[in-house]
Design a protein around this motif. Structure first.
Motif, PDB file in Angstrom:
ATOM      1  N   TYR A 143       4.973  95.398 -35.490  1.00 36.32           N
ATOM      2  CA  TYR A 143       4.580  94.914 -34.163  1.00 36.32           C
ATOM      3  C   TYR A 143       3.416  93.925 -34.347  1.00 36.32           C
ATOM      4  O   TYR A 143       2.702  93.983 -35.355  1.00 36.32           O
ATOM      5  N   TYR A 152      22.059  95.889 -31.740  1.00 35.77           N
ATOM      6  CA  TYR A 152      22.969  97.013 -31.517  1.00 35.77           C
ATOM      7  C   TYR A 152      24.180  96.601 -30.684  1.00 35.77           C
ATOM      8  O   TYR A 152      25.249  97.186 -30.828  1.00 35.77           O
ATOM      9  N   MET A 172      13.819 106.438 -24.813  1.00 33.72           N
ATOM     10  CA  MET A 172      12.398 106.763 -24.673  1.00 33.72           C
ATOM     11  C   MET A 172      11.566 105.805 -25.512  1.00 33.72           C
ATOM     12  O   MET A 172      11.968 105.449 -26.622  1.00 33.72           O
ATOM     13  N   ASN A 173      10.422 105.419 -24.977  1.00 27.98           N
ATOM     14  CA  ASN A 173       9.465 104.646 -25.767  1.00 27.98           C
ATOM     15  C   ASN A 173       8.546 105.630 -26.496  1.00 27.98           C
ATOM     16  O   ASN A 173       7.763 106.351 -25.865  1.00 27.98           O
ATOM     17  N   CYS A 174       8.636 105.646 -27.803  1.00 28.95           N
ATOM     18  CA  CYS A 174       7.906 106.662 -28.579  1.00 28.95           C
ATOM     19  C   CYS A 174       6.397 106.438 -28.595  1.00 28.95           C
ATOM     20  O   CYS A 174       5.649 107.290 -29.072  1.00 28.95           O
ATOM     21  N   LEU A 175       5.959 105.300 -28.072  1.00 25.67           N
ATOM     22  CA  LEU A 175       4.516 105.073 -28.005  1.00 25.67           C
ATOM     23  C   LEU A 175       3.911 105.740 -26.781  1.00 25.67           C
ATOM     24  O   LEU A 175       2.691 105.856 -26.676  1.00 25.67           O
ATOM     25  N   PHE A 223      15.274  95.506 -45.522  1.00 27.14           N
ATOM     26  CA  PHE A 223      15.739  95.083 -44.211  1.00 27.14           C
ATOM     27  C   PHE A 223      16.917  94.114 -44.369  1.00 27.14           C
ATOM     28  O   PHE A 223      17.904  94.202 -43.659  1.00 27.14           O
ATOM     29  N   CYS A 279      15.678 106.878 -33.450  1.00 32.72           N
ATOM     30  CA  CYS A 279      16.872 107.369 -34.171  1.00 32.72           C
ATOM     31  C   CYS A 279      17.848 106.251 -34.512  1.00 32.72           C
ATOM     32  O   CYS A 279      18.617 106.362 -35.469  1.00 32.72           O
ATOM     33  N   LYS A 304      12.002 108.610 -39.181  1.00 32.78           N
ATOM     34  CA  LYS A 304      12.649 107.955 -40.324  1.00 32.78           C
ATOM     35  C   LYS A 304      12.664 106.452 -40.042  1.00 32.78           C
ATOM     36  O   LYS A 304      13.500 105.954 -39.306  1.00 32.78           O
ATOM     37  N   SER A 305      11.648 105.807 -40.579  1.00 25.13           N
ATOM     38  CA  SER A 305      11.541 104.347 -40.533  1.00 25.13           C
ATOM     39  C   SER A 305      11.149 103.747 -39.180  1.00 25.13           C
ATOM     40  O   SER A 305      11.121 102.523 -39.054  1.00 25.13           O
ATOM     41  N   PHE A 310      24.515 102.909 -39.191  1.00 26.13           N
ATOM     42  CA  PHE A 310      23.796 102.590 -40.429  1.00 26.13           C
ATOM     43  C   PHE A 310      22.524 103.415 -40.552  1.00 26.13           C
ATOM     44  O   PHE A 310      21.709 103.455 -39.635  1.00 26.13           O
ATOM     45  N   TRP A 325      19.064 103.652 -42.297  1.00 21.68           N
ATOM     46  CA  TRP A 325      18.094 102.873 -43.064  1.00 21.68           C
ATOM     47  C   TRP A 325      17.608 103.695 -44.256  1.00 21.68           C
ATOM     48  O   TRP A 325      17.417 104.907 -44.153  1.00 21.68           O
ATOM     49  N   TRP A 371      16.240  94.572 -30.964  1.00 25.26           N
ATOM     50  CA  TRP A 371      17.021  95.774 -31.286  1.00 25.26           C
ATOM     51  C   TRP A 371      18.239  95.902 -30.381  1.00 25.26           C
ATOM     52  O   TRP A 371      19.326  96.228 -30.834  1.00 25.26           O
TER      53      TRP A 371
END
Ligand SMILES: C[S@@+](CC[C@H](N)C(=O)[O-])C[C@H]1O[C@@H](n2cnc3c(N)ncnc32)[C@H](O)[C@@H]1O
Length: 250
Positions: free
Chosen positions: A125, A15, A97-100, A243, A53, A116-117, A22, A24, A11
């Motif tokens: 993963y 980026y 931030m790591n959302c996990l 994708f 995001c 969102k996606s 964009f 998704w 990622w």
């Protein structure tokens, strides 16, 4: 190829290479009728967390639609830097931030969370099922009791709903629908709403549950969308098409 979507370096590299925002799957405008219906009124200044995001204009569009109390997070430091530069009025609303494992956020904080996606990525993963169960545990944790999680995904509702409903760490009342993509080659995506019952007393939980099933605006039948929907390998083909379409657009 899809396993790279679970790779943090993928990622960041992506980026670094792209300066083209964009969204998704769909844009804020595509989602607005249903989002405005299921989000608390913007006038009440609901606190909204947008997870994964990316470089989507969605976060800015949400803000410009009146939802001013937002936090938009992604684990790519590259994309967060770019989003801050792109939307200076939202500079403080973007965070890495790591959302996990959102240590930075207390339990029971947000009125609403929008995924969102990100879910489509955690499913890619190496340990996709368990990672996505962990994601939902974490999203539930940061929602206040009675708060609302909205998931928009390339996967069908029956593939998304179990992460909230059959997850021992969560207690949600849920509704879902399929919405039609509006871009060339687009098929459907799912729109799922989960209301957090954890922490609510029985009376409140009954009131919250009574709003389900929600009647969505312009919901479609997934199988009514084009011949490719009826092919074998259904959703994974569709995921790859979307994708690849996204990559081509960069
Ligand atoms: C498919 S993109 C979706 C981007 C955006 N939400 C949209 O709809 O256009 C998935 C995003 O999730 C981010 N992501 C993946 N795993 C993450 C994690 N564990 N924590 C935070 N962000 C993550 C990626 O960096 C990427 O920006």
């Amino acid at each position: 190829m899809t396993e790279r979507y679970g790779d943090h370096d993928y990622w960041n590299e992506r980026y670094e290479l792209s300066d083209c925002p964009f969204d998704w799957m769909c844009s804020y405008d595509d989602l607005a009728p249903n989002l405005r219906m299921v989000l608390p009124s913007a006038h009440t200044m609901p606190s909204i967390l947008v997870v994964g995001c990316g470089d989507a204009p969605f976060s800015a569009d949400l803000y410009l639609d009146g939802y001013r109390n937002t936090l938009n997070v992604d684990y790519s430091d590259v994309v967060i830097r770019k989003q801050r530069g792109r939307f200076p009025f939202l500079e403080n609303n973007f965070q890495v931030m790591n959302c996990l494992d959102m240590k930075e956020i207390d339990d029971d904080t947000f009125d609403a969370v929008i995924d969102k996606s990100l879910i489509d990525t955690t499913m890619c993963y190496a340990n996709g099922h368990d990672t996505t169960m962990q994601l939902y545990r974490e999203l539930s944790r940061v929602l206040r009791p009675g708060g609302r999680l909205i998931t928009i995904s390339l996967h069908r509702e029956i593939e998304v709903l179990p992460y909230g409903i059959d997850n021992p760490a969560c207690s949600f009342a849920a509704s879902s629908c399929a919405l039609a993509g509006t871009r060339e080659n687009d098929t459907c995506y799912s729109f799922c709403v989960f209301d957090k019952l954890d922490g609510c007393d029985a009376e409140t939980a009954a009131v919250i549950s009574s709003v389900h099933p929600i009647e969505f605006i312009d919901a479609v039948s997934w199988d009514s969308r084009g011949e490719n929907e009826k092919e074998s390998n259904g959703f994974i083909d569709e995921l790859l098409v979307s994708f690849n379409y996204a990559l081509e657009a960069i």
